[in-house]
Design a protein around this motif. Structure first.
Motif, mmCIF file in Angstrom:
data_model
loop_
_atom_site.group_PDB
_atom_site.id
_atom_site.type_symbol
_atom_site.label_atom_id
_atom_site.label_comp_id
_atom_site.label_asym_id
_atom_site.label_seq_id
_atom_site.Cartn_x
_atom_site.Cartn_y
_atom_site.Cartn_z
ATOM 1 N N ARG A 70 0.823 -1.216 0.000
ATOM 2 C CA ARG A 70 0.000 0.000 0.000
ATOM 3 C C ARG A 70 0.858 1.267 0.000
ATOM 4 N NH1 ARG A 70 -5.109 1.512 2.490
ATOM 5 N NH2 ARG A 70 -6.666 -0.075 2.064
ATOM 6 N N HIS A 71 2.099 1.148 0.416
ATOM 7 C CA HIS A 71 2.868 2.339 0.760
ATOM 8 C C HIS A 71 4.189 2.454 -0.001
ATOM 9 C CE1 HIS A 71 -0.042 2.528 4.004
ATOM 10 N NE2 HIS A 71 0.318 1.310 4.379
ATOM 11 N N TYR A 73 -4.884 8.508 -3.804
ATOM 12 C CA TYR A 73 -4.209 7.685 -4.796
ATOM 13 C C TYR A 73 -4.557 8.126 -6.213
ATOM 14 C CZ TYR A 73 -3.408 4.488 -0.895
ATOM 15 O OH TYR A 73 -3.026 3.947 0.299
ATOM 16 N N SER A 74 -3.520 8.244 -7.037
ATOM 17 C CA SER A 74 -3.740 8.565 -8.450
ATOM 18 C C SER A 74 -4.076 7.295 -9.222
ATOM 19 C CB SER A 74 -2.486 9.206 -9.044
ATOM 20 O OG SER A 74 -1.427 8.247 -9.106
ATOM 21 N N ILE A 75 -4.544 7.483 -10.478
ATOM 22 C CA ILE A 75 -4.878 6.320 -11.305
ATOM 23 C C ILE A 75 -3.643 5.467 -11.558
ATOM 24 C CG2 ILE A 75 -5.611 5.626 -13.614
ATOM 25 C CD1 ILE A 75 -7.562 7.933 -13.606
ATOM 26 N N ASP A 76 -2.518 6.098 -11.846
ATOM 27 C CA ASP A 76 -1.283 5.343 -12.084
ATOM 28 C C ASP A 76 -0.871 4.553 -10.839
ATOM 29 O OD1 ASP A 76 -1.096 6.158 -14.690
ATOM 30 O OD2 ASP A 76 0.304 7.805 -14.273
ATOM 31 N N THR A 77 -1.002 5.187 -9.678
ATOM 32 C CA THR A 77 -0.670 4.513 -8.426
ATOM 33 C C THR A 77 -1.564 3.304 -8.209
ATOM 34 O OG1 THR A 77 0.125 6.564 -7.406
ATOM 35 C CG2 THR A 77 -0.517 4.774 -5.927
ATOM 36 N N LEU A 95 -0.340 6.580 10.200
ATOM 37 C CA LEU A 95 -1.657 6.878 9.649
ATOM 38 C C LEU A 95 -1.864 6.114 8.356
ATOM 39 C CD1 LEU A 95 -1.838 10.728 10.249
ATOM 40 C CD2 LEU A 95 -2.925 8.917 11.577
ATOM 41 N N VAL A 96 -3.012 5.472 8.238
ATOM 42 C CA VAL A 96 -3.361 4.769 7.015
ATOM 43 C C VAL A 96 -3.795 5.801 5.972
ATOM 44 C CG1 VAL A 96 -4.899 3.072 5.981
ATOM 45 C CG2 VAL A 96 -4.058 2.734 8.303
ATOM 46 N N GLN A 97 -3.219 5.703 4.792
ATOM 47 C CA GLN A 97 -3.467 6.682 3.754
ATOM 48 C C GLN A 97 -4.914 6.621 3.275
ATOM 49 O OE1 GLN A 97 -0.393 6.573 0.902
ATOM 50 N NE2 GLN A 97 -1.167 8.245 -0.335
ATOM 51 N N ASP A 103 9.345 5.766 4.063
ATOM 52 C CA ASP A 103 9.244 5.724 5.524
ATOM 53 C C ASP A 103 8.007 4.941 5.966
ATOM 54 O OD1 ASP A 103 11.552 7.198 5.807
ATOM 55 O OD2 ASP A 103 10.507 9.118 5.981
ATOM 56 N N ARG A 104 6.876 5.242 5.317
ATOM 57 C CA ARG A 104 5.639 4.540 5.656
ATOM 58 C C ARG A 104 5.745 3.049 5.321
ATOM 59 N NH1 ARG A 104 0.398 6.826 6.038
ATOM 60 N NH2 ARG A 104 1.191 8.724 5.077
ATOM 61 N N MET A 105 6.411 2.739 4.206
ATOM 62 C CA MET A 105 6.578 1.345 3.805
ATOM 63 C C MET A 105 7.441 0.595 4.817
ATOM 64 S SD MET A 105 7.893 -0.157 0.158
ATOM 65 C CE MET A 105 7.793 -1.919 -0.213
ATOM 66 N N ALA A 106 8.498 1.238 5.310
ATOM 67 C CA ALA A 106 9.352 0.616 6.325
ATOM 68 C C ALA A 106 8.563 0.360 7.608
ATOM 69 C CB ALA A 106 10.555 1.509 6.611
#
Length: 244
Positions: free
Chosen positions: A132-133, A183-187, A176-178, A138-141
Motif C-alpha cells: 500500500r505504501h 491515490y492517483s490512477i497510475d498509483t 496513519l493509514v493513507q 518511511d511509511r513502507m518501512a
C-alpha cells in the motif's frame, strides 16, 4: 471523505480501479492468513518433534560431528574438513532451533476465539500491507516492521498481541493509514499489479507449504504419538550404530 460519486466525476477510472484493488486486497489478506495458518501447523509439528526427540537429534549430530572430525584429522583432505564444518553448523542450528522452540511456545487459543483472530489479522493485513505504501519509503518501512510483528503474533496464536497491534493501527498510534482519495490512477494500477503478483506468489508458497511432510502429518489424521514413537526408535538405533 470524498464520496464514490465525486470520485467518479473527477476520475472515471478511479472508482473501478479502487474496487478491483479492494477486492484483490481481501483475497490477498485471506491468502496471507492461509499461509500463516500453514506455517503455524508446520511449526507446531517441529515443536512437537523437538520436544519428543530433540535430545536424540542433538546427540546424533554430536556423534556425526565427532566422527567427521576424526575422519578429517586422519585424511587431511579439505573435503573432509568441510564435511566436519557442515556437521558443526547443523548441530549449532539444531540447538538454536530447539532453544527458540522452548522460548516461543504457542498459546493454547480457544476455538471460539479463532474466527475473531482471523478477522483481526485480515483487517490488519488489508490496512497495513507494505504494498500500500511503496510511494512513501518511511511509511513502507513502518508497515514492513508492523507486518513482521503481526505475523509473529499470529503464528503463535497470540490473540492479545494481535488485538493490541490492530488497535494501535486503527487508532493511528503506529502510522496513519493513507486515505483512498489520495491515490492517483497510475498509483492504483501499479498497486493492482503488485497485488496480482503477490496473489500468485502466495498461491505458490501455500502449495509448497501444504506439500511438506510436517504439514501433512499435522492435518491428515496421523497418529502423532505412534509417529514420534517410531521416529524415536529409529533414531535410537541409528545412534547406537554410530556409537559402535
Amino acid at each position: 471523505m470524498i464520496t464514490q460519486q465525486t470520485t467518479l466525476t473527477r476520475h472515471p477510472a478511479t472508482a473501478q480501479l479502487l474496487a478491483q484493488v479492494r477486492a484483490l486486497e481481501d483475497t490477498v489478506a485471506q491468502l496471507e492468513e492461509e499461509k500463516a495458518g500453514c506455517q503455524y501447523q508446520i511449526e507446531q509439528y517441529y515443536r512437537l518433534l523437538r520436544g519428543r526427540v530433540g535430545d536424540l537429534l542433538t546427540e546424533l549430530l554430536a556423534v556425526q560431528l565427532q566422527l567427521a572430525r576424526q575422519r578429517a584429522g586422519q585424511t587431511g583432505r579439505r573435503s573432509d574438513a568441510e564435511a566436519a564444518r557442515g556437521w558443526q553448523e547443523r548441530l549449532d542450528s539444531t540447538n538454536r532451533v530447539i532453544q527458540d522452540a522452548i522460548a516461543h511456545q504457542p498459546v493454547d487459543l480457544a476455538e471460539t476465539a479463532q474466527p475473531e483472530l482471523k478477522r483481526l489479522y485480515r483487517q490488519a493485513v488489508t490496512l497495513a500491507h507494505p504494498d500500500r505504501h511503496t510511494a512513501d519509503p518511511d511509511r513502507m518501512a513502518q508497515a514492513t516492521a508492523f507486518m513482521m510483528q503481526l505475523n509473529d503474533a499470529y503464528q503463535r496464536q497470540d490473540f492479545p498481541t494481535v488485538r493490541r497491534l490492530v488497535q494501535d493501527l486503527t487508532d493511528g498510534r503506529l502510522f496513519l493509514v493513507q486515505d483512498d482519495t489520495t491515490y492517483s490512477i497510475d498509483t492504483l494500477r501499479q498497486w493492482l499489479q503488485r497485488l496480482t503478483d503477490r496473489q500468485q506468489a502466495l498461491q505458490a508458497e501455500i502449495a509448497q507449504l501444504t506439500a511438506e511432510s510436517a504439514y501433512q502429518y499435522m492435518t491428515n489424521g496421523t497418529d502423532l504419538t505412534a509417529h514420534f514413537t517410531q521416529l524415536h526408535t529409529a533414531l535410537t538405533q541409528q545412534l547406537a550404530q554410530l556409537q559402535r
